[in-house]
Motif scaffolding. Structure first.
Motif, PDB file in Angstrom:
ATOM      1  N   MET A 250       0.828  -1.203   0.000  1.00  0.00           N
ATOM      2  CA  MET A 250       0.000   0.000   0.000  1.00  0.00           C
ATOM      3  C   MET A 250       0.861   1.252   0.000  1.00  0.00           C
ATOM      4  SD  MET A 250      -2.839  -1.274   2.781  1.00  0.00           S
ATOM      5  CE  MET A 250      -3.965   0.108   2.758  1.00  0.00           C
ATOM      6  N   LEU A 251       1.934   1.240   0.790  1.00  0.00           N
ATOM      7  CA  LEU A 251       2.807   2.411   0.853  1.00  0.00           C
ATOM      8  C   LEU A 251       3.561   2.604  -0.457  1.00  0.00           C
ATOM      9  CD1 LEU A 251       3.698   4.708   2.633  1.00  0.00           C
ATOM     10  CD2 LEU A 251       5.450   3.236   3.630  1.00  0.00           C
ATOM     11  N   LEU A 252       4.046   1.516  -1.055  1.00  0.00           N
ATOM     12  CA  LEU A 252       4.731   1.626  -2.341  1.00  0.00           C
ATOM     13  C   LEU A 252       3.801   2.191  -3.413  1.00  0.00           C
ATOM     14  CD1 LEU A 252       6.960  -1.555  -2.830  1.00  0.00           C
ATOM     15  CD2 LEU A 252       7.690   0.840  -2.801  1.00  0.00           C
ATOM     16  N   ASP A 253       2.535   1.776  -3.386  1.00  0.00           N
ATOM     17  CA  ASP A 253       1.570   2.299  -4.362  1.00  0.00           C
ATOM     18  C   ASP A 253       1.428   3.811  -4.233  1.00  0.00           C
ATOM     19  OD1 ASP A 253       1.120  -0.229  -5.334  1.00  0.00           O
ATOM     20  OD2 ASP A 253      -0.778  -0.537  -4.269  1.00  0.00           O
ATOM     21  N   ARG A 254       1.452   4.315  -2.999  1.00  0.00           N
ATOM     22  CA  ARG A 254       1.339   5.762  -2.789  1.00  0.00           C
ATOM     23  C   ARG A 254       2.632   6.481  -3.187  1.00  0.00           C
ATOM     24  NH1 ARG A 254      -3.994   6.877  -2.455  1.00  0.00           N
ATOM     25  NH2 ARG A 254      -4.995   5.631  -0.828  1.00  0.00           N
TER      26      ARG A 254
END
Length: 340
Positions: free
Chosen positions: A308-312
């Motif tokens: 999720m953090l990488l996507d952001r």
């Protein structure tokens, strides 16, 4: 060969490989337009000169440092190793450096870390916070200058969250104890201002009310996660005229305190008092008798949070903030019996 003390630049590499500076940059960034012959020539020049990219200058140009920060309550919480290892594996594969810090469940430390992470321009943050209802912490999270994922927290809905379904887990544990005939069931949790404790209290109450009963507030101890607190409160409860016949030690790192108190009182787990742990651990599994425990996939939580953090960070998603809930299940062992 590289000269002592000399820092070679991308222009030196381009001159040595007899290509343009832009070509070297495309090789360094693994651009598909570069031919194999040119790529090999540039790589030979890089190796020969001992050229290393200037990460600071690169981050100033790109406004990215390729660093991710993770701040958790404590490093020795059972099971959190698998969470951190799995998240770090995903970030390493994406060429990010993973920084780890401890908050000690202290609001001042959490606020300080958020400021320092911003000053060091980390690309993203994964963290827990001590109080999801605190206005200052809420503001700090919502105004963070980088993408942020909260670990095992749910109330602040303006950022991504990954949390275990502790309410369902507590309901399962309490249902099981009630089914054995227990009615005086002690519950040990931490501060209810955080998602795990608050949800466990809710699940505990859900089970009682579904059975047509009301939980005794005197059986709920929710002030601290420390083993010292658990030892002291377990000892006090067992000295009551109507002591609990079962103990649900919902805080994942509180089990040892309850076990020590029962041993000091000369009480045997299973025979005299039934015990359920709110999180599985080596202690729970290897004790005699083995302790019935709640279990969830912490590595899965780490994977979800990291992705999720990488996507952001990479801009792969602009969706509204999301919350992923990881299921919790009860592993029945030998520590629970019907009350005598």
């Amino acid at each position: 060969m590289r000269k002592a003390g000399r820092e070679f630049t991308i222009r030196d590499v381009a001159r040595s490989a007899e290509v343009a500076v832009g070509t070297v940059s495309r090789v360094l960034n693994d651009h598909p337009s570069v031919t194999r012959d040119v790529r090999e020539r540039v790589q030979r020049a890089i190796t020969s000169l001992g050229y290393e990219r200037n990460a600071v200058a690169q981050s100033m140009r790109s406004a990215r440092t390729h660093m991710i920060a993770c701040a958790i309550r404590d490093f020795d919480i059972p099971g959190y190793v698998s969470y951190v290892k799995e998240a770090e594996r995903i970030f390493r594969a994406a060429d990010y450096t993973f920084l780890l810090a401890s908050t000690a469940n202290d609001k001042a430390v959490e606020l300080s870390l958020l400021r320092k992470f911003a000053q060091r321009r980390v690309d993203g943050v994964m963290m827990t916070i001590s109080d999801e209802s605190d206005p200052e912490l809420i503001a700090a999270v919502e105004q963070a200058k980088m993408p942020l994922v909260l670990i095992d927290r749910e109330m602040i809905q303006s950022v991504d969250r990954v949390a275990a379904d502790h309410r369902s887990g507590a309901r399962q544990a309490t249902d099981y104890l009630l089914s054995l005939g227990h009615r005086r069931i002690a519950l040990f949790v931490g501060d209810p201002h955080a998602h795990p404790s608050r949800s466990r209290i809710e699940g505990y109450g859900d089970a009682f009310r579904a059975a047509g009963l009301e939980p005794d507030p005197a059986m709920i101890r929710d002030h601290s996660l420390s083993n010292e607190f658990t030892f002291r409160e377990t000892s006090a409860l067992m000295q009551r005229p109507d002591p609990p016949t079962a103990i649900f030690v919902a805080g994942i790192d509180m089990l040892a305190g309850a076990m020590r108190a029962l041993k000091a009182a000369g009480l045997a787990i299973g025979r005299d008092v039934s015990v359920v742990s709110g999180g599985d651990s080596d202690l729970a599994e290897l004790s005699t008798p083995a302790i019935t425990a709640l279990q969830w996939d912490r590595a899965q939580m780490g994977r979800h949070a990291a992705q999720m953090l990488l996507d952001r960070v990479t801009g792969r998603t602009t969706e509204p903030p999301r919350c992923v809930r990881v299921p919790v299940s009860l592993v029945v062992r030998e520590s629970c019996r019907p009350p005598q």
